[in-house]
Design a protein around this motif. Structure first.
Motif, PDB file in Angstrom:
ATOM      1  N   MET A   1       0.919  -1.205   0.018  1.00  0.00           N
ATOM      2  CA  MET A   1      -0.074   0.025   0.014  1.00  0.00           C
ATOM      3  C   MET A   1       0.851   1.223   0.148  1.00  0.00           C
ATOM      4  N   SER A   2       0.759   1.958  -1.166  1.00  0.00           N
ATOM      5  CA  SER A   2       1.778   3.142  -1.066  1.00  0.00           C
ATOM      6  C   SER A   2       0.918   4.429  -1.851  1.00  0.00           C
ATOM      7  N   ILE A   3       1.280   5.643  -1.499  1.00  0.00           N
ATOM      8  CA  ILE A   3       0.785   6.776  -1.839  1.00  0.00           C
ATOM      9  C   ILE A   3       1.817   7.671  -3.024  1.00  0.00           C
ATOM     10  N   GLY A   4       1.372   7.918  -4.126  1.00  0.00           N
ATOM     11  CA  GLY A   4       2.420   8.849  -4.818  1.00  0.00           C
ATOM     12  C   GLY A   4       2.073  10.068  -4.818  1.00  0.00           C
ATOM     13  N   VAL A   5       3.112  10.850  -4.394  1.00  0.00           N
ATOM     14  CA  VAL A   5       3.043  12.392  -4.657  1.00  0.00           C
ATOM     15  C   VAL A   5       3.493  13.037  -5.570  1.00  0.00           C
ATOM     16  N   VAL A   6       3.012  13.619  -6.400  1.00  0.00           N
ATOM     17  CA  VAL A   6       3.238  14.175  -7.609  1.00  0.00           C
ATOM     18  C   VAL A   6       4.340  15.345  -7.664  1.00  0.00           C
ATOM     19  N   PHE A  31       7.532  10.027  -4.006  1.00  0.00           N
ATOM     20  CA  PHE A  31       7.657  11.219  -4.902  1.00  0.00           C
ATOM     21  C   PHE A  31       7.536  10.728  -6.372  1.00  0.00           C
ATOM     22  N   LEU A  32       6.613  11.401  -7.022  1.00  0.00           N
ATOM     23  CA  LEU A  32       6.554  11.031  -8.304  1.00  0.00           C
ATOM     24  C   LEU A  32       6.859  12.199  -9.342  1.00  0.00           C
ATOM     25  N   TRP A  33       8.085  12.260 -10.192  1.00  0.00           N
ATOM     26  CA  TRP A  33       8.448  13.344 -10.766  1.00  0.00           C
ATOM     27  C   TRP A  33       7.620  13.536 -12.279  1.00  0.00           C
ATOM     28  N   HIS A  34       7.272  14.806 -12.537  1.00  0.00           N
ATOM     29  CA  HIS A  34       6.156  14.851 -13.444  1.00  0.00           C
ATOM     30  C   HIS A  34       6.466  14.409 -14.796  1.00  0.00           C
ATOM     31  N   GLU A  35       7.795  14.175 -14.723  1.00  0.00           N
ATOM     32  CA  GLU A  35       8.076  13.287 -16.415  1.00  0.00           C
ATOM     33  C   GLU A  35       7.898  12.015 -16.394  1.00  0.00           C
ATOM     34  N   SER A  36       7.672  11.476 -15.047  1.00  0.00           N
ATOM     35  CA  SER A  36       7.442   9.950 -14.950  1.00  0.00           C
ATOM     36  C   SER A  36       6.141   9.579 -15.457  1.00  0.00           C
ATOM     37  N   ARG A  37       5.814   8.467 -15.945  1.00  0.00           N
ATOM     38  CA  ARG A  37       4.399   7.812 -16.399  1.00  0.00           C
ATOM     39  C   ARG A  37       4.258   6.512 -15.675  1.00  0.00           C
ATOM     40  N   VAL A  46      -1.595  11.947  -4.766  1.00  0.00           N
ATOM     41  CA  VAL A  46      -1.945  13.194  -4.399  1.00  0.00           C
ATOM     42  C   VAL A  46      -1.362  14.111  -5.132  1.00  0.00           C
ATOM     43  N   LEU A  47      -1.989  15.143  -5.859  1.00  0.00           N
ATOM     44  CA  LEU A  47      -1.406  16.454  -6.737  1.00  0.00           C
ATOM     45  C   LEU A  47      -1.436  17.448  -5.605  1.00  0.00           C
ATOM     46  N   PRO A  48      -0.289  17.827  -5.129  1.00  0.00           N
ATOM     47  CA  PRO A  48      -0.036  18.723  -4.023  1.00  0.00           C
ATOM     48  C   PRO A  48      -0.209  20.206  -4.425  1.00  0.00           C
ATOM     49  N   GLY A  49      -0.223  20.957  -3.507  1.00  0.00           N
ATOM     50  CA  GLY A  49      -0.222  22.629  -3.655  1.00  0.00           C
ATOM     51  C   GLY A  49       1.036  22.944  -4.133  1.00  0.00           C
ATOM     52  N   GLY A  50       0.902  24.387  -4.697  1.00  0.00           N
ATOM     53  CA  GLY A  50       1.953  25.222  -5.323  1.00  0.00           C
ATOM     54  C   GLY A  50       1.801  25.964  -6.543  1.00  0.00           C
ATOM     55  N   PRO A  67       3.728  14.491 -18.508  1.00  0.00           N
ATOM     56  CA  PRO A  67       3.396  12.875 -18.797  1.00  0.00           C
ATOM     57  C   PRO A  67       2.887  12.226 -17.477  1.00  0.00           C
ATOM     58  N   VAL A  68       3.021  12.376 -16.313  1.00  0.00           N
ATOM     59  CA  VAL A  68       2.419  11.973 -15.282  1.00  0.00           C
ATOM     60  C   VAL A  68       1.094  11.748 -15.429  1.00  0.00           C
ATOM     61  N   LEU A  69       0.511  12.909 -15.864  1.00  0.00           N
ATOM     62  CA  LEU A  69      -0.972  12.966 -15.799  1.00  0.00           C
ATOM     63  C   LEU A  69      -1.866  12.166 -17.006  1.00  0.00           C
ATOM     64  N   GLU A  70      -0.878  11.733 -18.038  1.00  0.00           N
ATOM     65  CA  GLU A  70      -1.416  10.975 -18.808  1.00  0.00           C
ATOM     66  C   GLU A  70      -1.688   9.871 -18.361  1.00  0.00           C
ATOM     67  N   SER A  71      -0.819   9.104 -17.260  1.00  0.00           N
ATOM     68  CA  SER A  71      -0.831   7.772 -16.592  1.00  0.00           C
ATOM     69  C   SER A  71      -2.116   8.087 -15.512  1.00  0.00           C
TER      70      SER A  71
END
Lengths: 217, 91
Positions: A1-6, A31-37, A46-50, A67-71
């Motif tokens: 069980m794991s949570i990805g934080v973009v 952590f999920l870098w934005h270029e990762s799929r 989680v899509l965090p604030g900023g 790219p991460v959002l395509e996935s």
């Protein structure tokens, strides 16, 4: 069980989310870098604030093409839970995973304060077990948080019981006092308040815990 | 295939139903400046572009896609497009 934080360039609440989810609540995060799929092995994202990509053009408008959002679109279609906080909520609307748009606060001021909210729906896992109208306090910190949608979309949100949280004293001029909404299925929640800043009794209270715990709940 | 050059301008404006607090604030500043009689002031964006395409129809098609999917958010904004062939002498 794991949570990805973009992590987008310009995200600034990614570490707060990890601190609250993992540090306060003991839930593993990655952590999920934005270029990762690669969303392999994740149960929630989680899509965090900023200020993703500087929020150039419009808040969330450029992040939407990451790219991460395509996935993420496939992840949502297969029932994965997604929480968009503040800028993350803006990204979800630009992406079309949630209806409407977030626009400039009516007062034109950046508002940073504790905000009194009420539970408008307990249909989805995010607020299950809470009673309708129950009060909670979460901090807000945004310049563009005025939820805006057409009358038809508002009707649809009401018909779908998709309005999750409302402001008690609408600080930004949002349509129908909307602070957070879900999709129809209920696995996607977007909200302007910051639950990750309300997970420790020493700083900001614990009203945000339930929303984060629902990521793996 | 020779490509033609075009100049374009996309105007993005808030839809009439969407509140524009920045426009309202600017309208009150206009009053303080002494400019009277302004009954409406709405703030949008102008995006200037130069592009190459096979013909005007193709250029228009690309710009419409761009305007609809990226430059404007149709939930809150409308857009309009001006498109002109660029004179070859200035190319």
């Amino acid at each position: 069980m794991s949570i990805g934080v973009v992590v987008f360039p310009g995200s600034n609440c990614d570490r707060d989310v990890r601190w609250s989810a993992q540090g306060c609540l003991g839930m593993p995060t990655r952590f999920l870098w934005h270029e990762s799929r690669d969303l392999h092995g994740l149960d929630a994202v989680v899509l965090p604030g900023g200020f993703s990509y500087g929020d150039y053009l419009r808040c969330g408008a450029i992040a939407r093409f990451a790219p991460v959002l395509e996935s993420l679109v496939d992840f949502v279609a297969s029932g994965g839970r997604v929480l968009g906080i503040c800028n993350g909520f803006q990204v979800l609307t630009e992406l079309g995973l949630l209806p409407g748009a977030l626009t400039r606060n009516r007062s034109l001021h950046f508002i940073c304060e504790d905000s009194a909210l009420t539970v408008a729906s307990n249909r989805t896992p995010w607020l299950q077990g809470r009673s309708l109208g129950e009060a909670l306090t979460l901090p807000i910190a945004h310049g563009e948080g005025r939820y805006q949608c057409s009358d038809d979309t508002l009707r649809q949100l009401q018909d779908d019981d998709a309005i999750a949280l409302r402001y008690l004293n609408n600080p930004n001029g949002s349509v129908a006092d909307i602070a957070g909404i879900t999709n129809k299925f209920g696995n996607v929640l977007g909200l302007m308040p910051h639950p990750e800043r309300a997970c420790d009794p020493l700083i900001g209270g614990t009203d945000g815990r339930g929303l984060l715990q629902a990521l793996l709940g | 295939m020779t490509l033609q050059r075009f100049q374009a301008r996309v105007l993005v404006s808030l839809r009439p139903s969407v509140l524009d607090p920045a426009g309202e604030a600017t309208r009150s500043a206009a009053k303080r400046l002494g400019v009277e009689g302004i009954t409406k002031l709405r703030i949008g964006k102008a995006v200037e572009l130069e592009l190459e395409a096979a013909d005007e129809a193709e250029a228009r098609k690309q710009l419409e896609l761009l305007s609809d999917r990226l430059l404007a958010n149709p939930v809150i904004e409308d857009w309009s497009l001006e498109l002109h062939p660029q004179s070859t002498t200035s190319a």
